[in-house]
Design an enzyme around this catalytic site. Structure first.
Site, PDB file in Angstrom:
ATOM      1  N   ARG A  41      -4.028 -13.749  -3.559  1.00  0.00           N
ATOM      2  CA  ARG A  41      -5.455 -13.639  -3.233  1.00  0.00           C
ATOM      3  C   ARG A  41      -6.190 -13.131  -4.464  1.00  0.00           C
ATOM      4  O   ARG A  41      -5.604 -12.827  -5.496  1.00  0.00           O
ATOM      5  CB  ARG A  41      -5.656 -12.638  -2.095  1.00  0.00           C
TER       6      ARG A  41
ATOM      7  N   TYR B  40      14.799   2.850  -9.283  1.00  0.00           N
ATOM      8  CA  TYR B  40      13.568   3.625  -9.395  1.00  0.00           C
ATOM      9  C   TYR B  40      13.312   3.928 -10.864  1.00  0.00           C
ATOM     10  O   TYR B  40      14.142   4.538 -11.538  1.00  0.00           O
ATOM     11  CB  TYR B  40      13.690   4.928  -8.607  1.00  0.00           C
ATOM     12  N   LEU B  41      12.183   3.453 -11.367  1.00  0.00           N
ATOM     13  CA  LEU B  41      11.795   3.700 -12.754  1.00  0.00           C
ATOM     14  C   LEU B  41      10.946   4.970 -12.796  1.00  0.00           C
ATOM     15  O   LEU B  41      10.001   5.113 -12.027  1.00  0.00           O
ATOM     16  CB  LEU B  41      11.018   2.508 -13.308  1.00  0.00           C
TER      17      LEU B  41
ATOM     18  N   GLY C 265       0.791  -1.228   0.000  1.00  0.00           N
ATOM     19  CA  GLY C 265       0.000   0.000   0.000  1.00  0.00           C
ATOM     20  C   GLY C 265       0.817   1.269   0.000  1.00  0.00           C
ATOM     21  O   GLY C 265       0.326   2.326   0.382  1.00  0.00           O
ATOM     22  N   GLY C 266       2.083   1.191  -0.412  1.00  0.00           N
ATOM     23  CA  GLY C 266       2.917   2.373  -0.486  1.00  0.00           C
ATOM     24  C   GLY C 266       3.605   2.762   0.806  1.00  0.00           C
ATOM     25  O   GLY C 266       4.393   3.706   0.834  1.00  0.00           O
TER      26      GLY C 266
END
Length: 447
Positions: A291, A202-203, A164-165
């Site tokens: 899930r 990091y893209l 969730g960041g």
């Protein structure tokens, strides 16, 4: 097949599972908090059990209460939906120990894929492409500097147990690395009880592409194509498309087959999703979700496969009802996550729904558990429904989405419907030309 399934969740996903069970002739048990006594899934289930007060830790995360509910009602399986206990390996183990079937993967796969470092190692060995990153967790600033220098700036410091960041920070240069490292570790410790972090490249403007898979216990694995989840705010998905406007048939087939073979090697059971960043024609693994995903309906629309029904069947020991060769993609589908939030400030807007009318017509589906007179409680996620629209082409799909949003009527609370009405008029969206930072940049520029 199961005789009775306990649904260990709430809201639209609990209702979605209930409907699949009823179509299969399976009785259902709803569990609920005291705040959800009047919820739709509680009203429609064959039986219901209150498992605690409103706070999730005392109800929907209360494992002893949920197991007790299953035992007293005689449920022979538990479906966890998404969120809450759906990716809790210990819960899966406890369910199995009580001779109840967990409708999901084996606990060992939940555990491995829940640890981002272990997950990268497992899928990398199985042949899935990875983002260049550190070899496991970094334990000091010096280790972080060494890893970042080898990878090349900018880099992303990520929580190993994250989601969730949370526990995720960007370091554009070495000067930013110390603060990014300490902040990510602190956030990870607070959110997950674990401050382990790792570093990866990091893209700058990637798309978020995920591949849906499902596997049975007989060695059959199928991949059901991709979803484009690049429109995000604060690392939370807002709108998803299937199939992605960024991929052609060749790229789709290649990455789908890579994922299918990897899942076969791993020996996975049930539904799952492999998530990637996609930039300059290359895929980079982010994580695996063990899930059902919130956005599973758009895959159902373009494949005509009921994912929840297949989940239940393979958990009961049956074979998949189709082969990979049977999977054919047709048309285009879009999902808008409708939240009970102010469409400009995103402030939660719980309260009583005084009037409600869901859009309809050809190609329109609204997955929700709300109704006129229902009160949105303040204790849970603000998503109140998912508007899913399908068309033979992306252009027709968007036209139907515009119509559906205009038809949508809900009063008493604020919703994010006006946001979507603005978003789908944007030229970049209409062209399918966006990336994972686009929405936040657009929101910042439009305020």
């Amino acid at each position: 097949m199961f005789e009775k399934v306990l649904i260990a969740n709430r809201g639209e996903i609990a209702l979605r599972i209930h409907r699949a069970c009823k179509e299969m002739g399976i009785a259902t048990v709803a569990v609920h908090s005291t705040a959800d006594e009047g919820a739709m899934h509680v009203r429609l289930a064959d039986e219901s059990v209150c498992v605690g007060p409103p706070a999730p830790k005392d109800s929907y995360l209360n494992i002893p209460a949920i197991i007790s509910a299953a035992e007293i009602t005689g449920a022979d399986a538990i479906h966890p939906g998404y969120g809450f206990l759906s990716e809790n390996a210990r819960f899966a183990e406890i369910v199995t120990a009580h001779n109840i079937t967990f409708i999901g993967p084996q606990a060992e796969h939940i555990r491995v894929m829940g640890d981002k470092i272990a997950a990268k190692e497992a899928v990398g060995k199985a042949g899935i492409p990875l983002v260049p990153g550190s070899d496991g967790a970094v334990h000091s600033l010096e280790e972080a500097k060494q890893a970042a220098a080898e990878i090349g700036y900018p880099v992303l410091v990520k929580a190993a147990a994250g989601g969730g960041g949370r526990g995720m920070k960007v370091a554009m240069t070495e000067a930013h690395l110390s603060e990014a490292l300490s902040t990510a570790k602190a956030e990870s410790k607070a959110a997950f009880g674990d401050d382990a972090v790792y570093i990866e490249k990091y893209l700058s403007t990637p798309r978020h592409i995920e591949i849906q898979i499902i596997a049975d216990s007989h060695g059959n694995v199928a991949q059901l194509g991709e979803r484009d989840c690049s429109l995000q705010r604060r690392h939370q998905k807002v709108l998803e498309e299937a199939l992605s406007p960024a991929l052609d048939a060749k790229a789709r087939e290649e990455i789908g087959e890579i994922v299918r073979k990897a899942i076969e090697k791993i020996g996975y059971l049930g539904a799952g999703t492999i998530e990637f960043l996609y930039e300059d024609g290359a895929f980079y693994f982010i994580e695996m979700n063990t899930r059902l995903q919130v956005e599973h309906p758009i895959t159902e629309q373009v494949t005509n496969i009921d994912l929840v029904r297949e989940q239940i069947k393979v958990a009961a020991g049956a074979k998949l009802s189709f082969s990979q060769e049977d999977v054919k993609f047709h048309g285009h589908a879009i999902e808008c996550r409708v939240n009970a939030e102010d469409p400009e400030t995103f402030r939660p807007s719980p309260g009583k729904i005084t009037d409600f009318h869901a859009p309809g017509g050809p190609g329109v589906r609204f997955d929700s558990a709300v109704y006129t007179g229902y009160t949105i409680p303040p204790f849970y996620d603000s998503m109140i429904g998912k508007l899913i629209v399908f068309g033979d082409t992306r252009e027709l799909c968007i036209a139907r989405l515009k119509r559906s949003l205009a038809e949508f009527a809900l009063t008493g609370i604020d919703t994010t419907v006006p946001l979507f009405m603005r978003l789908i008029e944007e030229p970049d969206f209409l062209a399918g030309d966006y990336h994972i930072h686009w929405l936040e940049e657009w929101l910042a520029g439009s305020q």
